[in-house]
Design an enzyme around this catalytic site. Structure first.
Site, short mmCIF file in Angstrom:
data_model
loop_
_atom_site.label_atom_id
_atom_site.label_comp_id
_atom_site.label_asym_id
_atom_site.label_seq_id
_atom_site.Cartn_x
_atom_site.Cartn_y
_atom_site.Cartn_z
N SER A 297 6.50 -1.02 -9.61
CA SER A 297 7.54 -0.60 -9.08
C SER A 297 8.74 -1.49 -9.37
CB SER A 297 7.47 -0.24 -7.69
OG SER A 297 7.41 -1.42 -6.91
N LYS B 272 11.11 -5.45 -2.74
CA LYS B 272 12.21 -4.45 -3.81
C LYS B 272 13.56 -5.13 -4.02
CE LYS B 272 9.34 -0.55 -3.36
NZ LYS B 272 8.81 0.04 -4.18
#
Length: 280
Positions: free
Chosen positions: A47, A108
């Site tokens: 990701s 993230k």
């Protein structure tokens, strides 16, 4: 003077006590370092490619944003909020606890701070109504954690820092522009919350997805039609969930070439060019 010699059993007992004391001191030091300064994390998914690769081991600065219960092993509930807390900068790569299960760590990029307006339009990121500049770096291909190919365009994105403090330049991967996740509503980040996205913009379960976040801390404001992928989406991230700032790659192994348990292949799988590499 009458001096009694210690028995062998007494000497052995003192030796055991000294060893136990040294072990306890070592444990205390390790826990203190891990809780207050730095902690290593491994990257299990794609990701965050191209910035982070599967098999990277990153160093996270625990003091960057202050301390919450999640800074400590087992997340003891002896206080709430953050001590010596400060907000991340836009563009920081941060580790935080998953909003739906705080035993799980996520990593993230922070793209939205409290009060920010975040939107995706035809695959491009808008922050506070301004399109974030990006420059094409050409074709990019990599496999995800399941061995499936991810192919698309690699861009150098210049995310604006807060208060006009320049930009945070970093790479992203784009594979498509026409789905719902690339054409979103306007997200307004609530106070005490953050908006986080993966650099692999089309293969990231991030703050764009708001399913199951209708109530509780950092819930989606009522009346907004936010994107939902499931009933356990990430949504807005509470500042309290922050663990630390990912600063550099300590070590990296290409675990996709062979199963992780085949340790005899590890020397040939080391990504030497990623060792001690700073994270943009």
């Amino acid at each position: 003077m009458n001096m009694r010699k210690k028995s062998p059993s007494a000497d052995k007992q003192e030796s055991w006590i000294a060893s136990i004391r040294q072990f306890v001191v070592l444990i205390v030091i390790v826990v203190a370092v891990r809780s207050l300064w730095v902690e290593p994390f491994n990257i299990p998914s794609a990701s965050m490619v191209p910035t982070l690769q599967i098999g990277d081991f990153v160093v996270v600065s625990k003091s960057s944003y202050g301390y919450s219960r999640y800074s400590f092993p087992f997340s003891p509930n002896f206080f709430s909020g953050r001590i010596w807390g400060s907000l991340p900068h836009r563009g920081d790569v941060a580790v935080f606890r998953f909003t739906q299960d705080t035993s799980i760590d996520y990593i993230k990029r922070i793209v939205g701070l409290p009060g920010d307006h975040i939107r995706m339009v035809h695959g491009e990121l808008f922050v506070n109504g301004q399109k974030v500049p990006r420059q094409s770096l050409g074709h990019y291909a990599v496999d995800d954690e399941f061995g499936n190919p991810l192919e698309g365009e690699r861009y150098r994105e210049m995310l604006p820092r807060e208060n006009g403090q320049g930009t945070a330049a970093h790479d992203i991967l784009k594979m498509r522009d026409t789905d719902d996740a690339n054409n979103t509503s306007d997200y307004v980040v609530p106070q005490g919350c953050l908006f986080a996205m993966g650099d692999d913009r089309d293969d990231s379960a991030d703050s764009r997805f708001q399913g199951g976040r209708d109530t509780g801390q950092c819930a989606a404001p009522p009346g907004n039609d936010f994107l939902k992928a499931s009933d356990r989406d990430l949504g807005f991230v509470p500042v309290e969930n922050l663990v630390g700032h990912a600063t550099y790659v300590l070590f990296s192994i290409d675990l996709l070439r062979h199963p992780a348990w085949q340790f005899w292949y590890w020397p040939t799988e080391i990504r030497w060019n990623r060792i001690l590499r700073g994270i943009d």
